[in-house]
Design an enzyme around this catalytic site. Structure first.
Site, PDB file in Angstrom:
ATOM      1  N   ALA A 156      -4.816   7.531  -4.111  1.00 11.79           N
ATOM      2  CA  ALA A 156      -3.385   6.937  -4.214  1.00 11.79           C
ATOM      3  C   ALA A 156      -3.326   5.810  -4.731  1.00 11.79           C
ATOM      4  O   ALA A 156      -3.353   4.751  -3.859  1.00 11.79           O
ATOM      5  CB  ALA A 156      -2.357   7.453  -3.283  1.00 11.79           C
ATOM      6  N   SER A 167       0.731  -1.083   0.047  1.00 11.40           N
ATOM      7  CA  SER A 167      -0.046  -0.008  -0.061  1.00 11.40           C
ATOM      8  C   SER A 167       0.836   1.197   0.093  1.00 11.40           C
ATOM      9  O   SER A 167       2.093   1.166  -0.435  1.00 11.40           O
ATOM     10  CB  SER A 167      -0.857  -0.139   1.152  1.00 11.40           C
ATOM     11  OG  SER A 167      -1.914   0.959   1.156  1.00 11.40           O
ATOM     12  N   ASN A 168       0.366   2.157   0.574  1.00 11.06           N
ATOM     13  CA  ASN A 168       1.266   3.529   0.386  1.00 11.06           C
ATOM     14  C   ASN A 168       0.640   4.650   1.484  1.00 11.06           C
ATOM     15  O   ASN A 168      -0.170   4.275   2.264  1.00 11.06           O
ATOM     16  CB  ASN A 168       0.986   4.361  -0.730  1.00 11.06           C
ATOM     17  CG  ASN A 168      -0.144   4.643  -1.335  1.00 11.06           C
ATOM     18  OD1 ASN A 168      -1.063   5.472  -0.610  1.00 11.06           O
ATOM     19  ND2 ASN A 168      -0.852   4.118  -2.470  1.00 11.06           N
ATOM     20  N   ARG A 169       1.183   5.788   1.762  1.00  5.50           N
ATOM     21  CA  ARG A 169       1.128   6.653   2.873  1.00  5.50           C
ATOM     22  C   ARG A 169      -0.095   7.398   2.826  1.00  5.50           C
ATOM     23  O   ARG A 169      -0.627   8.186   3.786  1.00  5.50           O
ATOM     24  CB  ARG A 169       2.289   7.260   3.246  1.00  5.50           C
ATOM     25  CG  ARG A 169       3.538   6.711   3.375  1.00  5.50           C
ATOM     26  CD  ARG A 169       4.682   7.870   3.774  1.00  5.50           C
ATOM     27  NE  ARG A 169       5.844   7.155   4.178  1.00  5.50           N
ATOM     28  CZ  ARG A 169       6.178   6.493   5.300  1.00  5.50           C
ATOM     29  NH1 ARG A 169       5.365   6.655   6.185  1.00  5.50           N
ATOM     30  NH2 ARG A 169       7.388   6.139   5.608  1.00  5.50           N
ATOM     31  N   SER A 170      -1.246   7.465   1.858  1.00  7.82           N
ATOM     32  CA  SER A 170      -2.133   8.079   1.750  1.00  7.82           C
ATOM     33  C   SER A 170      -3.252   7.909   3.052  1.00  7.82           C
ATOM     34  O   SER A 170      -3.491   6.698   3.242  1.00  7.82           O
ATOM     35  CB  SER A 170      -3.005   7.770   0.509  1.00  7.82           C
ATOM     36  OG  SER A 170      -4.125   8.659   0.504  1.00  7.82           O
TER      37      SER A 170
END
Ligand code: C5P
Length: 213
Positions: free
Chosen positions: A88, A21-24
């Site tokens: 994101a 995943s990512n930091r959004s």
């Protein structure tokens, strides 16, 4: 006016407990949904996994993966006049997702990934007179990359920000963005709360949508 907004990250599973995943955090997308609803618009919010309350008056559709987000946007887009893609979306997903938890010895040292579809590009043929707005989170001077994405994705406006600038980007309640348009016009906004940025973006979306009616 009917708005379709995407927010948050997507999660791309490897097995039932692991994912990429990512930091959004979804804060900017949720602020957009709130500002649109406050301005009297009908809002559908397609949200990845985030820890945020649904703004009042907003219909929320929860998804996890990029493919689920694509399916939800495909379903909701025909009824929308404005599509704001703030999510994101993970660019890659694991090639296979195990239905059971992988044991340490079953995991190789390398992970095989496949590209996720670009949701904005995939849905471009359905654009018609709809207003499409994208976001570009960059590290460093964002204008050049954002302009490329504006053209490549056929957008009416892109909201660019340097996620490493002080007070901007993931998890912050403030953001400093530049609005870029296909005719080369640009508007650099000062550091504002995400709610204030959202109000500006929604006002621009309204103007753009009225022009293409
Ligand atoms: O990830 P990227 O910088 O290309 O994102 C730019 C815009 O494209 C954003 O509005 C994002 O929501 C959208 N996007 C998308 N599908 C993807 C990746 C990004 O719609 N797979």
């Amino acid at each position: 006016m009917r708005f379709l907004i995407t927010a948050g990250p997507t999660r791309e599973p490897l097995d039932p407990v692991r994912f990429i995943s990512n930091r959004s955090t979804g804060k900017m997308g949720f602020a957009l949904a709130q500002a649109a609803a406050e301005a009297g618009h009908e809002v559908v919010l397609v949200a990845g996994p985030v820890a945020l309350e649904t703004p009042p008056g907003v219909r929320r559709v929860d998804i996890e993966t990029a493919l689920e987000m694509l399916a939800a946007v495909e379903r909701e887009l025909p009824a929308a006049e404005v599509y704001i893609s703030c999510a994101a979306v993970a660019d890659w997903r694991p090639e296979v997702c195990s239905p059971t938890k992988l044991k340490k010895h079953e995991m190789a040292g390398t992970l095989r990934l496949v590209r996720n579809p670009d949701i904005l590009k995939t849905l471009r043929p359905l654009k018609g007179t709809r207003t499409f707005i994208g976001f570009a989170a960059e590290t460093g001077e964002p204008d050049a990359e954002a302009t490329r994405k504006l053209r490549e994705k056929g957008l009416d406006m892109i909201v660019a920000n340097d996620v490493t600038a002080p007070g901007a980007g993931f998890a912050h309640d403030t953001n400093r963005v530049t609005l870029l348009f296909p005719d080369g016009h640009r508007e650099a906004l000062p550091l504002m709360t995400k709610h204030e940025v959202a109000q500006r973006v929604i006002a621009c979306a309204q103007t753009l949508a009225t022009q293409t009616e």
